[in-house]
Scaffold this motif. Structure first.
Motif, PDB file in Angstrom:
ATOM      1  N   ALA A  25      -2.319  -7.469 -13.787  1.00 43.98           N
ATOM      2  CA  ALA A  25      -3.357  -7.790 -12.817  1.00 43.98           C
ATOM      3  C   ALA A  25      -2.841  -7.449 -11.428  1.00 43.98           C
ATOM      4  CB  ALA A  25      -3.744  -9.272 -12.889  1.00 43.98           C
ATOM      5  N   ILE A  26      -3.751  -7.086 -10.547  1.00 41.37           N
ATOM      6  CA  ILE A  26      -3.412  -6.746  -9.168  1.00 41.37           C
ATOM      7  C   ILE A  26      -3.684  -7.941  -8.259  1.00 41.37           C
ATOM      8  CG2 ILE A  26      -4.095  -5.345  -7.177  1.00 41.37           C
ATOM      9  CD1 ILE A  26      -2.520  -3.679  -9.044  1.00 41.37           C
ATOM     10  N   LEU A  27      -2.697  -8.318  -7.447  1.00 42.07           N
ATOM     11  CA  LEU A  27      -2.869  -9.353  -6.428  1.00 42.07           C
ATOM     12  C   LEU A  27      -2.733  -8.688  -5.060  1.00 42.07           C
ATOM     13  CD1 LEU A  27      -0.682 -12.238  -7.935  1.00 42.07           C
ATOM     14  CD2 LEU A  27      -3.151 -11.913  -8.131  1.00 42.07           C
ATOM     15  N   PRO A  28      -3.835  -8.503  -4.323  1.00 39.92           N
ATOM     16  CA  PRO A  28      -3.747  -7.864  -3.001  1.00 39.92           C
ATOM     17  C   PRO A  28      -2.815  -8.632  -2.076  1.00 39.92           C
ATOM     18  CG  PRO A  28      -6.032  -7.985  -3.759  1.00 39.92           C
ATOM     19  CD  PRO A  28      -5.216  -8.826  -4.702  1.00 39.92           C
ATOM     20  N   SER A  63      -4.879   4.632  -7.806  1.00 35.22           N
ATOM     21  CA  SER A  63      -5.723   4.104  -6.742  1.00 35.22           C
ATOM     22  C   SER A  63      -6.503   5.248  -6.114  1.00 35.22           C
ATOM     23  CB  SER A  63      -4.894   3.378  -5.679  1.00 35.22           C
ATOM     24  OG  SER A  63      -3.884   4.222  -5.141  1.00 35.22           O
ATOM     25  N   GLY A  64      -7.612   4.900  -5.505  1.00 33.07           N
ATOM     26  CA  GLY A  64      -8.481   5.928  -4.959  1.00 33.07           C
ATOM     27  C   GLY A  64      -8.927   6.871  -6.057  1.00 33.07           C
ATOM     28  N   ARG A  65      -9.132   8.104  -5.694  1.00 32.05           N
ATOM     29  CA  ARG A  65      -9.519   9.121  -6.667  1.00 32.05           C
ATOM     30  C   ARG A  65      -8.341   9.996  -7.071  1.00 32.05           C
ATOM     31  NH1 ARG A  65     -10.814  14.501  -5.932  1.00 32.05           N
ATOM     32  NH2 ARG A  65     -12.039  15.469  -7.601  1.00 32.05           N
ATOM     33  N   ASP A  66      -7.268   9.956  -6.286  1.00 36.82           N
ATOM     34  CA  ASP A  66      -6.262  11.006  -6.442  1.00 36.82           C
ATOM     35  C   ASP A  66      -4.817  10.536  -6.425  1.00 36.82           C
ATOM     36  OD1 ASP A  66      -6.121  10.217  -3.825  1.00 36.82           O
ATOM     37  OD2 ASP A  66      -6.421  12.205  -2.963  1.00 36.82           O
ATOM     38  N   ARG A  67      -4.580   9.253  -6.623  1.00 34.06           N
ATOM     39  CA  ARG A  67      -3.203   8.777  -6.471  1.00 34.06           C
ATOM     40  C   ARG A  67      -2.717   8.100  -7.753  1.00 34.06           C
ATOM     41  NH1 ARG A  67      -2.058   5.915  -0.874  1.00 34.06           N
ATOM     42  NH2 ARG A  67      -3.077   7.882  -0.332  1.00 34.06           N
ATOM     43  N   CYS A  68      -1.625   8.625  -8.316  1.00 31.83           N
ATOM     44  CA  CYS A  68      -0.963   8.004  -9.460  1.00 31.83           C
ATOM     45  C   CYS A  68       0.506   7.847  -9.114  1.00 31.83           C
ATOM     46  CB  CYS A  68      -1.124   8.855 -10.725  1.00 31.83           C
ATOM     47  SG  CYS A  68      -0.285   8.142 -12.161  1.00 31.83           S
ATOM     48  N   GLN A  69       1.002   6.595  -9.155  1.00 35.13           N
ATOM     49  CA  GLN A  69       2.366   6.305  -8.734  1.00 35.13           C
ATOM     50  C   GLN A  69       3.090   5.485  -9.799  1.00 35.13           C
ATOM     51  OE1 GLN A  69       0.473   4.545  -5.231  1.00 35.13           O
ATOM     52  NE2 GLN A  69       1.986   5.599  -3.961  1.00 35.13           N
ATOM     53  N   LEU A  70       4.380   5.716  -9.893  1.00 36.64           N
ATOM     54  CA  LEU A  70       5.222   5.032 -10.862  1.00 36.64           C
ATOM     55  C   LEU A  70       6.170   4.098 -10.120  1.00 36.64           C
ATOM     56  CD1 LEU A  70       4.944   5.739 -13.881  1.00 36.64           C
ATOM     57  CD2 LEU A  70       7.110   6.974 -13.706  1.00 36.64           C
ATOM     58  N   PHE A  71       6.223   2.821 -10.569  1.00 33.76           N
ATOM     59  CA  PHE A  71       7.122   1.821  -9.994  1.00 33.76           C
ATOM     60  C   PHE A  71       7.966   1.218 -11.112  1.00 33.76           C
ATOM     61  CE2 PHE A  71       3.590   2.124  -7.077  1.00 33.76           C
ATOM     62  CZ  PHE A  71       4.137   1.950  -5.809  1.00 33.76           C
ATOM     63  N   VAL A  92      -0.084   2.288  -1.681  1.00 31.48           N
ATOM     64  CA  VAL A  92      -1.116   2.235  -2.719  1.00 31.48           C
ATOM     65  C   VAL A  92      -2.483   2.211  -2.050  1.00 31.48           C
ATOM     66  CG1 VAL A  92      -2.088   0.809  -4.566  1.00 31.48           C
ATOM     67  CG2 VAL A  92       0.398   1.106  -4.378  1.00 31.48           C
ATOM     68  N   GLY A  93      -3.409   3.007  -2.565  1.00 29.92           N
ATOM     69  CA  GLY A  93      -4.726   3.106  -1.965  1.00 29.92           C
ATOM     70  C   GLY A  93      -5.685   2.025  -2.424  1.00 29.92           C
ATOM     71  N   GLN A  94      -6.952   2.206  -2.087  1.00 36.94           N
ATOM     72  CA  GLN A  94      -7.985   1.235  -2.421  1.00 36.94           C
ATOM     73  C   GLN A  94      -8.295   1.260  -3.924  1.00 36.94           C
ATOM     74  OE1 GLN A  94      -9.534  -0.968  -0.216  1.00 36.94           O
ATOM     75  NE2 GLN A  94      -7.905  -0.246   1.140  1.00 36.94           N
ATOM     76  N   GLY A  95      -8.791   0.128  -4.414  1.00 43.26           N
ATOM     77  CA  GLY A  95      -9.208   0.049  -5.817  1.00 43.26           C
ATOM     78  C   GLY A  95      -8.072   0.230  -6.789  1.00 43.26           C
ATOM     79  N   GLU A 111       0.226  -6.120   5.150  1.00 43.99           N
ATOM     80  CA  GLU A 111      -0.046  -4.695   5.005  1.00 43.99           C
ATOM     81  C   GLU A 111       0.832  -4.044   3.950  1.00 43.99           C
ATOM     82  OE1 GLU A 111       0.060  -2.760   8.780  1.00 43.99           O
ATOM     83  OE2 GLU A 111      -1.508  -4.014   9.644  1.00 43.99           O
ATOM     84  N   ASP A 112       1.508  -4.865   3.149  1.00 47.68           N
ATOM     85  CA  ASP A 112       2.351  -4.341   2.080  1.00 47.68           C
ATOM     86  C   ASP A 112       1.507  -3.891   0.893  1.00 47.68           C
ATOM     87  OD1 ASP A 112       4.602  -4.791   3.534  1.00 47.68           O
ATOM     88  OD2 ASP A 112       5.274  -6.541   2.392  1.00 47.68           O
ATOM     89  N   ASN A 113       2.166  -3.181  -0.010  1.00 49.59           N
ATOM     90  CA  ASN A 113       1.523  -2.851  -1.279  1.00 49.59           C
ATOM     91  C   ASN A 113       1.226  -4.125  -2.065  1.00 49.59           C
ATOM     92  OD1 ASN A 113       1.301  -0.061  -1.192  1.00 49.59           O
ATOM     93  ND2 ASN A 113       3.373   0.281  -1.993  1.00 49.59           N
ATOM     94  N   PRO A 114       0.303  -4.057  -3.008  1.00 46.86           N
ATOM     95  CA  PRO A 114      -0.055  -5.267  -3.769  1.00 46.86           C
ATOM     96  C   PRO A 114       1.077  -5.753  -4.654  1.00 46.86           C
ATOM     97  CG  PRO A 114      -1.115  -3.353  -4.720  1.00 46.86           C
ATOM     98  CD  PRO A 114      -0.496  -2.888  -3.439  1.00 46.86           C
ATOM     99  N   VAL A 115       0.911  -6.963  -5.152  1.00 51.41           N
ATOM    100  CA  VAL A 115       1.779  -7.548  -6.152  1.00 51.41           C
ATOM    101  C   VAL A 115       1.131  -7.330  -7.523  1.00 51.41           C
ATOM    102  CG1 VAL A 115       2.741  -9.714  -7.041  1.00 51.41           C
ATOM    103  CG2 VAL A 115       2.722  -9.266  -4.567  1.00 51.41           C
TER     104      VAL A 115
END
Length: 412
Positions: free
Chosen positions: A370-373, A82-90, A65-68, A403-407
């Protein structure tokens, strides 16, 4: 900028009194936001939510997962942009990575940005801003679905349009006023225009502008989709909310609010706009005819998130000067309680005594996210190494690495 589908709340002041509207407004549910702003307090999770659970997103080289990062619950999935160009499904239960959705690009299937779109729980489809005022639609299976071009074009900048789903078939569009047309709500079924309704107040458009009129343009973080501020060479300023935050959902209901209009409306396919609530801003109101002026401590709402129990929303003050500040506000439907606190204070977790929360979205089914870094999660466990009464759902996050993805915290 002209090629993006930006959403903008139109500049309109609807008087809460005068004429036949006086009786109608008196019956509306009133949210005393101005009084709460003058008596700020802390916000706690017990004020807002019945339960909280945590989903640690899977981390591999192929799904970083990218920034923001921004998260939204869509049916059984968590959509992370995240970022300008990333959409991911979990996966909503396990955090397992499922797939990426679409891509930024000027090819026929590319979208211009991941932000400013929407996800439709009726169809499981995701819509993104495309190019030349078009919308690019993908399925949750990752397959390109179609491109939608609104049958009604937006007016010349700064007149803009915002769109969101109403149900499985219909899209609602908001068009700000132009020199020749009033602000409008339109309903679309594909290329068919189902209905167009002028908004219930007289207003004028801001008028088309040229680069020669502008001293500067900046984009602010406002606790929502962002805000564009235009400074004119005649010392006036103008604020335009980006994204589609003039619309929001609660269950099957779609709500709408314009800038400088204290009334909240419900959008329906079977009847005209219905006023349902009014924000009582007290001395902190910002009328439409003063929209270009620097108004000290005037309240400018920027984002609404609602479920069956609460409305959690954001607003800014001192929008045009260097004292800009963003706030969280909570309206509890059962007892009419309104609480306001600075956005930077977040929402204190008195439920699990864990990290404070900053909800960024709510699904139509009422699940806030909510995002928890990950680095903050790791730091919390380091700071609380001797703590023995950690709830099981929090203790499970000890496996999260720096360095994992956020929670993702999901609150109901």
């Amino acid at each position: 900028m002209k090629n993006h589908v930006f959403a903008v709340m139109a500049c309109l002041f609807l008087a809460a009194c005068g004429g036949g509207g006086e009786t109608k407004v008196a019956k509306l549910e009133v949210i005393p936001l101005g009084a709460a702003f003058d008596n700020q307090t802390k916000l706690k999770t017990s004020d807002c939510f019945k339960k909280i659970r945590y989903v640690a997103l899977e981390t591999t080289d192929s799904c970083l997962v990218g920034q923001g990062a921004h998260a939204t619950v869509l049916n059984d999935w968590i959509v992370v942009i995240s970022g300008r160009d990333r959409c991911q499904l979990f996966d909503k239960k396990t955090g397992r990575f499922i797939r990426s959705i679409g891509h930024v690009g000027e090819d026929p299937e590319g979208y211009s940005n991941v932000r400013g779109g929407w996800q439709n729980p009726y169809t499981g489809k995701l819509s993104f801003p495309g190019w030349k005022n078009k919308i690019v639609v993908y399925g949750a299976d990752g397959k390109f679905d179609h491109i939608w071009a609104p049958s009604i074009p937006a007016g010349q900048f700064p007149a803009m349009a915002a769109f969101d789903y109403l149900d499985a078939d219909l899209i609602a569009g908001y068009y700000s006023a132009t020199d020749s047309l009033p602000a409008r709500i339109a309903l679309f079924r594909g290329d068919e225009i189902v209905r167009v309704e002028a908004l219930p107040a007289e207003q004028e458009g801001d008028g088309a502008i040229t680069p020669d009129d502008i001293a500067s343009i900046s984009v602010l973080k406002d606790g929502g989709d962002g805000m564009m501020i235009i400074k004119y060479k005649d010392n006036k300023s103008a604020a335009y909310s980006l994204g589609n935050s003039c619309f929001w959902h609660a269950g099957k209901d779609l709500y709408f609010r314009q800038s400088y209009n204290d009334t909240i409306y419900q959008v329906s396919v079977v009847k005209e706009l219905q006023p349902v609530r009014v924000l009582d801003l007290g001395v902190h109101g910002w009328p439409y005819n003063e929209r270009f002026e620097d108004k000290k401590d005037a309240i400018y709402p920027t984002k609404f998130m609602e479920n069956e129990d609460v409305i959690l929303f954001r607003f800014m003050t001192n929008v045009y000067n260097d004292k800009q500040k963003t706030y969280n506000a909570l309206y509890r439907k059962a007892d009419g309680t309104v609480k306001v606190c600075p956005l930077d204070d977040m929402i204190t977790d008195d439920t699990n005594s864990f990290l404070p929360l900053q909800p960024v979205s709510v699904s139509a089914s009422g699940e806030f996210a909510a995002i928890l870094p990950s680095e903050e999660v790791v730091a919390w466990f380091e700071d609380n190494a001797g703590k023995t009464d950690i709830p099981a759902e929090v203790a499970a996050l000890k496996k999260v690495g720096e360095e994992d993805n956020p929670v993702v915290a999901i609150m109901e």
